[in-house]
Design an enzyme around this catalytic site. Structure first.
Site, mmCIF file in Angstrom:
data_model
loop_
_atom_site.group_PDB
_atom_site.id
_atom_site.type_symbol
_atom_site.label_atom_id
_atom_site.label_comp_id
_atom_site.label_asym_id
_atom_site.label_seq_id
_atom_site.Cartn_x
_atom_site.Cartn_y
_atom_site.Cartn_z
ATOM 1 N N GLU A 33 -0.401 8.313 7.501
ATOM 2 C CA GLU A 33 -0.518 8.205 8.955
ATOM 3 C C GLU A 33 0.517 9.077 9.665
ATOM 4 O O GLU A 33 0.318 9.516 10.791
ATOM 5 C CB GLU A 33 -0.286 6.734 9.307
ATOM 6 C CG GLU A 33 -0.457 6.388 10.748
ATOM 7 C CD GLU A 33 -0.622 4.871 10.907
ATOM 8 O OE1 GLU A 33 -1.437 4.277 10.160
ATOM 9 O OE2 GLU A 33 0.044 4.301 11.762
ATOM 10 N N ARG A 46 -2.762 -4.951 9.751
ATOM 11 C CA ARG A 46 -1.354 -4.597 9.586
ATOM 12 C C ARG A 46 -1.077 -3.263 10.254
ATOM 13 O O ARG A 46 -1.871 -2.326 10.129
ATOM 14 C CB ARG A 46 -1.024 -4.477 8.095
ATOM 15 C CG ARG A 46 0.352 -3.920 7.839
ATOM 16 C CD ARG A 46 0.691 -3.898 6.366
ATOM 17 N NE ARG A 46 0.069 -2.837 5.616
ATOM 18 C CZ ARG A 46 0.575 -1.614 5.444
ATOM 19 N NH1 ARG A 46 1.705 -1.271 6.031
ATOM 20 N NH2 ARG A 46 -0.051 -0.721 4.709
ATOM 21 N N HIS A 97 -7.122 0.103 2.089
ATOM 22 C CA HIS A 97 -5.699 0.428 2.029
ATOM 23 C C HIS A 97 -4.768 -0.775 1.998
ATOM 24 O O HIS A 97 -3.599 -0.641 1.665
ATOM 25 C CB HIS A 97 -5.345 1.327 3.209
ATOM 26 C CG HIS A 97 -3.929 1.792 3.208
ATOM 27 N ND1 HIS A 97 -3.429 2.648 2.252
ATOM 28 C CD2 HIS A 97 -2.877 1.496 4.018
ATOM 29 C CE1 HIS A 97 -2.146 2.879 2.498
ATOM 30 N NE2 HIS A 97 -1.791 2.183 3.553
ATOM 31 N N PHE A 155 4.613 5.820 14.491
ATOM 32 C CA PHE A 155 3.515 5.392 13.622
ATOM 33 C C PHE A 155 2.478 4.722 14.507
ATOM 34 O O PHE A 155 2.764 4.378 15.655
ATOM 35 C CB PHE A 155 4.042 4.393 12.565
ATOM 36 C CG PHE A 155 3.908 4.884 11.151
ATOM 37 C CD1 PHE A 155 4.679 5.918 10.682
ATOM 38 C CD2 PHE A 155 2.984 4.301 10.278
ATOM 39 C CE1 PHE A 155 4.563 6.371 9.378
ATOM 40 C CE2 PHE A 155 2.855 4.747 8.971
ATOM 41 C CZ PHE A 155 3.643 5.787 8.524
ATOM 42 N N HIS A 214 -7.775 2.454 5.782
ATOM 43 C CA HIS A 214 -6.912 3.496 6.343
ATOM 44 C C HIS A 214 -7.813 4.650 6.775
ATOM 45 O O HIS A 214 -8.684 5.069 6.008
ATOM 46 C CB HIS A 214 -5.922 3.955 5.276
ATOM 47 C CG HIS A 214 -4.813 4.794 5.827
ATOM 48 N ND1 HIS A 214 -5.032 6.050 6.352
ATOM 49 C CD2 HIS A 214 -3.483 4.550 5.952
ATOM 50 C CE1 HIS A 214 -3.865 6.533 6.777
ATOM 51 N NE2 HIS A 214 -2.917 5.645 6.543
ATOM 52 N N LEU A 274 -4.264 8.865 -0.400
ATOM 53 C CA LEU A 274 -3.834 8.698 0.984
ATOM 54 C C LEU A 274 -3.264 9.981 1.588
ATOM 55 O O LEU A 274 -2.427 10.635 0.978
ATOM 56 C CB LEU A 274 -2.753 7.609 1.053
ATOM 57 C CG LEU A 274 -2.214 7.350 2.459
ATOM 58 C CD1 LEU A 274 -3.256 6.662 3.318
ATOM 59 C CD2 LEU A 274 -0.943 6.523 2.406
HETATM 60 C C1 FAD Z 1 -0.917 5.183 -0.988
HETATM 61 C C2 FAD Z 1 -0.201 4.104 -0.245
HETATM 62 C C3 FAD Z 1 0.748 4.412 0.705
HETATM 63 C C4 FAD Z 1 1.412 3.410 1.398
HETATM 64 N N1 FAD Z 1 2.345 3.773 2.344
HETATM 65 C C5 FAD Z 1 3.040 2.799 2.984
HETATM 66 C C6 FAD Z 1 4.050 3.137 3.911
HETATM 67 O O1 FAD Z 1 4.358 4.304 4.156
HETATM 68 N N2 FAD Z 1 4.709 2.141 4.534
HETATM 69 C C7 FAD Z 1 4.442 0.817 4.290
HETATM 70 O O2 FAD Z 1 5.097 -0.048 4.871
HETATM 71 N N3 FAD Z 1 3.480 0.471 3.400
HETATM 72 C C8 FAD Z 1 2.787 1.424 2.735
HETATM 73 N N4 FAD Z 1 1.814 1.072 1.838
HETATM 74 C C9 FAD Z 1 1.647 -0.336 1.483
HETATM 75 C C10 FAD Z 1 2.774 -0.780 0.562
HETATM 76 O O3 FAD Z 1 3.157 0.300 -0.262
HETATM 77 C C11 FAD Z 1 2.351 -1.938 -0.342
HETATM 78 O O4 FAD Z 1 1.769 -2.966 0.410
HETATM 79 C C12 FAD Z 1 3.573 -2.508 -1.060
HETATM 80 O O5 FAD Z 1 4.325 -1.476 -1.669
HETATM 81 C C13 FAD Z 1 3.150 -3.528 -2.106
HETATM 82 O O6 FAD Z 1 4.277 -3.887 -2.862
HETATM 83 P P1 FAD Z 1 4.225 -5.137 -3.808
HETATM 84 O O7 FAD Z 1 5.556 -5.232 -4.453
HETATM 85 O O8 FAD Z 1 3.729 -6.309 -3.064
HETATM 86 O O9 FAD Z 1 3.098 -4.781 -4.904
HETATM 87 P P2 FAD Z 1 2.933 -3.548 -5.935
HETATM 88 O O10 FAD Z 1 3.841 -2.439 -5.671
HETATM 89 O O11 FAD Z 1 1.470 -3.270 -5.985
HETATM 90 O O12 FAD Z 1 3.390 -4.194 -7.318
HETATM 91 C C14 FAD Z 1 2.626 -5.168 -7.978
HETATM 92 C C15 FAD Z 1 3.301 -5.510 -9.283
HETATM 93 O O13 FAD Z 1 2.631 -6.623 -9.860
HETATM 94 C C16 FAD Z 1 2.413 -6.386 -11.234
HETATM 95 N N5 FAD Z 1 1.208 -7.116 -11.642
HETATM 96 C C17 FAD Z 1 0.007 -7.158 -11.008
HETATM 97 N N6 FAD Z 1 -0.866 -7.914 -11.722
HETATM 98 C C18 FAD Z 1 -0.196 -8.351 -12.814
HETATM 99 C C19 FAD Z 1 -0.556 -9.151 -13.931
HETATM 100 N N7 FAD Z 1 -1.791 -9.657 -14.103
HETATM 101 N N8 FAD Z 1 0.386 -9.388 -14.880
HETATM 102 C C20 FAD Z 1 1.651 -8.873 -14.766
HETATM 103 N N9 FAD Z 1 2.033 -8.103 -13.723
HETATM 104 C C21 FAD Z 1 1.106 -7.854 -12.767
HETATM 105 C C22 FAD Z 1 2.284 -4.881 -11.372
HETATM 106 O O14 FAD Z 1 2.655 -4.475 -12.672
HETATM 107 C C23 FAD Z 1 3.273 -4.390 -10.310
HETATM 108 O O15 FAD Z 1 4.561 -4.260 -10.878
HETATM 109 C C24 FAD Z 1 1.123 2.060 1.134
HETATM 110 C C25 FAD Z 1 0.175 1.737 0.183
HETATM 111 C C26 FAD Z 1 -0.501 2.750 -0.491
HETATM 112 C C27 FAD Z 1 -1.570 2.354 -1.469
#
Ligand code: FAD
Length: 567
Positions: free
Chosen positions: A246, A381, A346, A117, A233, A243
């Site tokens: 990468e 990151r 991203h 990566f 990204h 997306l």
């Molecule tokens: C397309 C894409 C591909 C990616 N690929 C990779 C990868 O290959 N490897 C890697 O390491 N990272 C990757 N990332 C980054 C990584 O996926 C994210 O940073 C990570 O999954 C975020 O997880 P999280 O649990 O913090 O938040 P999220 O998965 O965004 O979850 C947020 C949660 O909070 C809840 N929430 C938000 N606001 C409220 C509210 N007001 N009230 C109640 N609930 C709320 C939502 O319902 C959701 O359940 C990628 C990101 C994207 C966008």
């Protein structure tokens, strides 16, 4: 007003929230865990993570190398003690999810496969084809369903946080199914509400990623750290922004300008297309500014091309999802045609300030995942370093919040604050009648953020962005929510999200104008050099009625002295 009580509350059902829920539930089966999410957990953005998650699994790799890559990638803004802790916590999480049934891709000898990566000096990204997030989320969600003491509150939208005597008190929510105002009381809370990628227009993010968690915490007095650092990204698919992982470049893909030439050698002579994201994103933008971008069938959008044609034999096995995306959304077969791409928002490097134990400055409140800033990503990151962060620190936050809940009693609800929020929702927001349209404000904000606080930034541009934010904040006071229904009132939800986004946009833009240097994802054309003498420090923004107040805290350096960042 409905009141629900749980020992440990978790805001967010993404990868960080689900991992935390399982950890807290396992810590003690007598603890009740309430997971509150505006989405059904499997619709969280984590499901769309594609390329992989870095972990030291091979004897040829080591913790110092993973730390060094992360710290160099962060442009030396990461706290090095936090990074050293992080890399040591991750491998166990890969094996744990493996034992829980996550179908990690494997080598012929049965060991877990790893791929290269951007910015890695050893190929340590563990993956499940290019659907890593989907598989990890399925695994965690199935696991969470096993525990009777985890209660999942789907489609409750959190609107505010109540803090009392510097301790957690409650969160207020709207049950989207019937608009019932619902207050969740708990002994401890974990913020796991994800990032803020949708403050921008051209973004790889799900539309739900609107920074609610950051804004809710900020309004209640918790400091936000390093929010000016936004990741772009390099390869968002034109025109949708979806997306293109990468992994497409780490498996061997090339970037081509309008002369059909590879150009990365000019910008990262050794790593080429496998340089970190900030560097590749700027390279694409420099090519476009120099007139070497491609203009094709996508209107005025100028882009470059991603060439995977020489890798046709591995597309189905290693990159099935992006192959499918290119076909479905653009009618392009990557085995034969070029894929149009340009930088898309991203990742949010900043977030709620937490220490290495996931604690915020408020007693009983913890945080994990993209919602918080520990900081391990600093100014940029590395790809594959977020999903592992969600697992490692989600687990830790779950344990910490459970420990706290075991030794504290349920605080009594601050009724005045709970009622004040109810009044704000129904008697202020719902009754505003100035005719301004919420969706239009949101669109204008995103367009302005793309233009003024994007890959390239200047003092004039950012100040223009700040003026726009101020004007939009005034317009927001005059919105009309036309939908008055109680069942899934999405216009009300969007209004709340846009309110959050406007607060955060101000923190990002004002933090960016104050940081008169270039570091990682924050590139100032008027200050193109990194300035360690004045800016090797974290930005801390605290809420006030006149706007954010900024202070700075030092960066923790352990072994790796800041050095020129060359790839
Ligand atoms: C397309 C894409 C591909 C990616 N690929 C990779 C990868 O290959 N490897 C890697 O390491 N990272 C990757 N990332 C980054 C990584 O996926 C994210 O940073 C990570 O999954 C975020 O997880 P999280 O649990 O913090 O938040 P999220 O998965 O965004 O979850 C947020 C949660 O909070 C809840 N929430 C938000 N606001 C409220 C509210 N007001 N009230 C109640 N609930 C709320 C939502 O319902 C959701 O359940 C990628 C990101 C994207 C966008």
């Amino acid at each position: 007003m409905q009141i629900i009580k749980e020992d440990v509350l978790i805001l967010g059902g993404g990868m960080a929230g689900l991992r935390a829920a399982v950890a807290a539930a396992e810590y003690n089966k007598n603890i009740s865990v309430g997971l509150v999410s505006k989405l059904y957990p499997l619709r969280s953005h984590s499901v769309s993570a594609e390329g992989g998650t870095s972990a030291v699994l091979s004897p040829k790799d080591n913790f110092d190398l993973h730390s060094y890559d992360t710290i160099k990638g962060s442009d030396y803004l990461a706290d090095q003690d936090a990074v050293e802790k992080f890399v040591r916590l991750v491998p166990e999480q890969i094996y744990t999810t493996d034992h829980w049934g996550c179908p990690w891709s494997r080598n012929p000898d049965g060991t877990i496969s790893q791929r290269d990566f951007g910015g890695l000096s050893y190929p340590r990204a563990t993956f499940a084809a290019d659907k890593t997030g989907f598989h990890v989320m399925q695994t965690l969600f199935s696991r969470a369903l096993k525990y009777d003491n985890i209660h999942i509150y789907n489609e409750y939208f959190a609107t505010s946080l109540i803090v009392e005597n510097n301790s957690f008190n409650a969160i207020t929510t709207i049950n989207l199914k019937n608009s019932e105002y619902t207050v969740f009381q708990g002994k401890s809370l974990i913020f796991a509400a994800g990032g803020a990628g949708r403050l921008y227009q051209f973004s790889t993010y799900a539309h739900s990623v609107s920074g609610d968690g950051d804004a809710i915490a900020y309004r209640a007095g918790l400091p936000l750290k390093d929010l000016e650092f936004i990741q772009f990204h390099p390869t968002g698919l034109v025109p949708s922004g979806i997306l293109i992982t990468e992994a497409a470049r780490s498996e061997g893909g090339y970037l081509l300008n309008n002369e059909g030439k590879r150009f990365m050698e000019k910008y990262a002579a050794t790593k080429l297309e496998k340089a970190p994201r900030d560097i590749v994103s700027r390279a694409i933008m420099w090519e476009i500014e120099a007139g070497r971008g491609v203009k094709g069938k996508y209107g005025d959008t100028v882009y470059v091309n991603l060439d995977l044609r020489h890798m046709a034999d591995i597309l189905e096995e290693k990159l099935p999802m992006i192959t499918d995306i290119a076909k479905r959304f653009n009618g392009i077969d990557p085995a034969e045609e070029l894929i149009p791409v340009r930088p898309a928002t991203h990742y949010t490097m900043g977030g709620i300030h937490v220490n290495n134990d996931t604690e915020t400055p408020v007693q009983g409140i913890y945080g994990a995942g993209e919602n918080v800033c520990i900081s391990i990503h600093g100014a940029n990151r590395l790809g594959s370093n977020s999903t592992n962060e969600c697992l490692a620190f989600g687990n830790l936050a779950g344990v910490k919040a459970a420990e706290y809940a075991m030794s504290h009693s349920m605080p009594s609800l601050n009724n005045d604050k709970a009622k004040a929020e109810e009044t704000r929702l129904w008697d202020d927001l719902m009754k505003r009648d100035g005719g301004e349209n919420v969706a239009k404000i949101r669109e204008d904000l995103r367009i302005s953020m793309d233009a003024n606080v994007g890959v390239f930034r200047t003092e004039d541009g950012i100040n223009n962005g700040i003026r726009n934010i101020k004007a939009l904040q005034e317009r927001f006071k005059k919105i009309t929510i036309g939908d008055k229904s109680k069942v899934f009132n999405l216009e009300l939800e969007w209004a709340l999200e846009v309110g959050f986004m406007l607060d955060l946009a101000e923190v990002i833009a004002k933090g960016a104008v104050l940081r008169k240097e270039s570091r990682g994802g924050h590139y100032r054309k008027d200050y193109p050099e990194r300035d360690d003498a004045n800016f090797l420090k974290h930005t801390m923004a605290t809420y006030s009625t006149e706007g954010p107040k900024f202070t700075y805290i030092p960066v923790t350096i352990t072994k790796w002295k800041p050095a020129p960042r060359v790839y």
